[in-house]
Design a protein around this motif. Sequence first.
Motif, mmCIF file in Angstrom:
data_model
loop_
_atom_site.group_PDB
_atom_site.id
_atom_site.type_symbol
_atom_site.label_atom_id
_atom_site.label_comp_id
_atom_site.label_asym_id
_atom_site.label_seq_id
_atom_site.Cartn_x
_atom_site.Cartn_y
_atom_site.Cartn_z
ATOM 1 N N ALA A 101 0.852 -0.993 -0.105
ATOM 2 C CA ALA A 101 -0.019 -0.086 0.105
ATOM 3 C C ALA A 101 0.992 1.272 0.215
ATOM 4 O O ALA A 101 0.450 2.220 -0.556
ATOM 5 C CB ALA A 101 -0.951 0.078 1.090
ATOM 6 N N TYR A 102 2.026 1.152 0.466
ATOM 7 C CA TYR A 102 2.832 2.623 0.659
ATOM 8 C C TYR A 102 3.084 2.874 -0.640
ATOM 9 O O TYR A 102 3.266 4.162 -0.886
ATOM 10 C CB TYR A 102 4.116 2.128 1.493
ATOM 11 C CG TYR A 102 5.197 3.184 1.688
ATOM 12 C CD1 TYR A 102 4.895 4.154 2.572
ATOM 13 C CD2 TYR A 102 6.246 3.367 0.948
ATOM 14 C CE1 TYR A 102 5.819 5.367 2.716
ATOM 15 C CE2 TYR A 102 7.178 4.283 1.150
ATOM 16 C CZ TYR A 102 6.842 5.250 1.923
ATOM 17 O OH TYR A 102 7.688 6.299 2.063
ATOM 18 N N ALA A 103 3.321 2.116 -1.607
ATOM 19 C CA ALA A 103 3.655 2.619 -2.899
ATOM 20 C C ALA A 103 2.755 3.309 -3.729
ATOM 21 O O ALA A 103 2.727 4.433 -4.320
ATOM 22 C CB ALA A 103 3.935 1.373 -3.860
ATOM 23 N N LEU A 104 1.331 3.333 -3.107
ATOM 24 C CA LEU A 104 0.221 3.940 -3.384
ATOM 25 C C LEU A 104 -0.021 5.192 -2.646
ATOM 26 O O LEU A 104 -0.430 6.281 -3.123
ATOM 27 C CB LEU A 104 -0.912 3.226 -3.615
ATOM 28 C CG LEU A 104 -0.864 1.822 -4.578
ATOM 29 C CD1 LEU A 104 -2.119 1.069 -4.290
ATOM 30 C CD2 LEU A 104 -0.858 2.527 -6.147
ATOM 31 N N GLU A 105 0.215 5.075 -1.402
ATOM 32 C CA GLU A 105 -0.003 6.035 -0.456
ATOM 33 C C GLU A 105 1.233 7.220 -0.805
ATOM 34 O O GLU A 105 0.517 8.578 -0.774
ATOM 35 C CB GLU A 105 0.270 5.871 1.086
ATOM 36 C CG GLU A 105 -0.734 4.521 1.557
ATOM 37 C CD GLU A 105 -0.197 4.036 3.056
ATOM 38 O OE1 GLU A 105 -1.093 3.354 3.490
ATOM 39 O OE2 GLU A 105 0.957 4.261 3.135
ATOM 40 N N VAL A 106 2.088 7.134 -1.259
ATOM 41 C CA VAL A 106 3.226 8.209 -1.687
ATOM 42 C C VAL A 106 2.703 9.165 -2.636
ATOM 43 O O VAL A 106 3.255 10.186 -2.925
ATOM 44 C CB VAL A 106 4.381 7.646 -1.626
ATOM 45 C CG1 VAL A 106 5.162 7.005 -0.579
ATOM 46 C CG2 VAL A 106 4.697 6.759 -3.117
ATOM 47 N N ILE A 107 1.847 8.316 -3.518
ATOM 48 C CA ILE A 107 1.342 9.155 -4.903
ATOM 49 C C ILE A 107 -0.236 9.771 -4.740
ATOM 50 O O ILE A 107 -0.587 10.174 -5.434
ATOM 51 C CB ILE A 107 1.830 8.517 -6.238
ATOM 52 C CG1 ILE A 107 0.467 7.108 -5.931
ATOM 53 C CG2 ILE A 107 2.816 8.160 -6.355
ATOM 54 C CD1 ILE A 107 0.585 6.576 -7.586
ATOM 55 N N GLY A 108 -0.699 9.502 -3.574
ATOM 56 C CA GLY A 108 -2.085 10.416 -3.137
ATOM 57 C C GLY A 108 -3.257 9.353 -3.571
ATOM 58 O O GLY A 108 -4.142 10.244 -3.740
ATOM 59 N N THR A 109 -3.213 7.975 -3.863
ATOM 60 C CA THR A 109 -4.049 7.268 -3.934
ATOM 61 C C THR A 109 -5.142 7.288 -2.843
ATOM 62 O O THR A 109 -4.884 7.255 -1.703
ATOM 63 C CB THR A 109 -3.753 5.843 -4.474
ATOM 64 O OG1 THR A 109 -2.463 5.878 -5.385
ATOM 65 C CG2 THR A 109 -4.816 5.131 -4.961
ATOM 66 N N LYS A 110 -6.596 7.322 -3.269
ATOM 67 C CA LYS A 110 -7.454 7.075 -2.314
ATOM 68 C C LYS A 110 -7.570 5.789 -1.421
ATOM 69 O O LYS A 110 -7.343 4.805 -2.147
ATOM 70 C CB LYS A 110 -8.927 7.556 -3.008
ATOM 71 C CG LYS A 110 -9.102 8.705 -3.581
ATOM 72 C CD LYS A 110 -10.224 9.111 -4.274
ATOM 73 C CE LYS A 110 -10.544 10.579 -4.719
ATOM 74 N NZ LYS A 110 -11.877 10.585 -5.552
#
Length: 238
Positions: A101-110
């Motif tokens: 999930a971290y890979a998506l969190e850093v780009i602001g994914t909902k």
Amino acid sequence: MIKMENVEKVYTKGVRALNNISVTIEDGEFVYVVGASGSGKTTFAKLLIREEKMTRGKLEVCGYDLAKLKSRDIPKLRREIGVVFQDYKLLNDRTVFENIAYALEVIGTKPEEIELRVMEALTQVELETKADLKPTELSGGEQQRVGIARAIVNRPKMLIADEPTGNLDPKTALEIMRLFYRINLQGTTIIMVTHNRSIVNKVHNRVLEIKNGQLVGDESKNNGSLQYDYASGDYLLI
């Protein structure tokens, strides 16, 4: 997808890692980059994600002109590329789910999109039942599968794998290779840096060989590297 023209990389003190490399890699290819330690193959991979900047030449990756790419635009390039490492680079204080999930969190994914995409990636690498475990509770092969899931969760156009089977036993390495082939069959371009000749010889794909910073071989062996097994419902390496 990738177009190199007369690319050179010279480090400080005049160390020439790559010399006059010209090569084109099309969308959807599976390409091995092979060579001895210190040959320049890792530098080749680092140039593709702008971890290193070429000294001269032309380089286009995923539609980006890397000679003209500004520092602020490097994250945009890297969203198009997933990277898989030999040593996994997982966070042991986070669960499997949280690592991916971290890979998506850093780009602001909902958040709701994150949950959907992470479970989709885990299903693809056959680890959907281990989302709540820590990396230390997994085998080496399972940890590498988490690394692959993290690399594909953003649905990149290309994967770069740097010695992804280097820490694995032969049987597990073959399982990981089968996973890479399944991902490639879905249209993802794969660039695999490796010195594992047994893997390269077992399958039949394009091989780029680098020696002393020069491209000395470009061999295509696309003559049937996969066989569909009806019993398992999957593709097997042959």
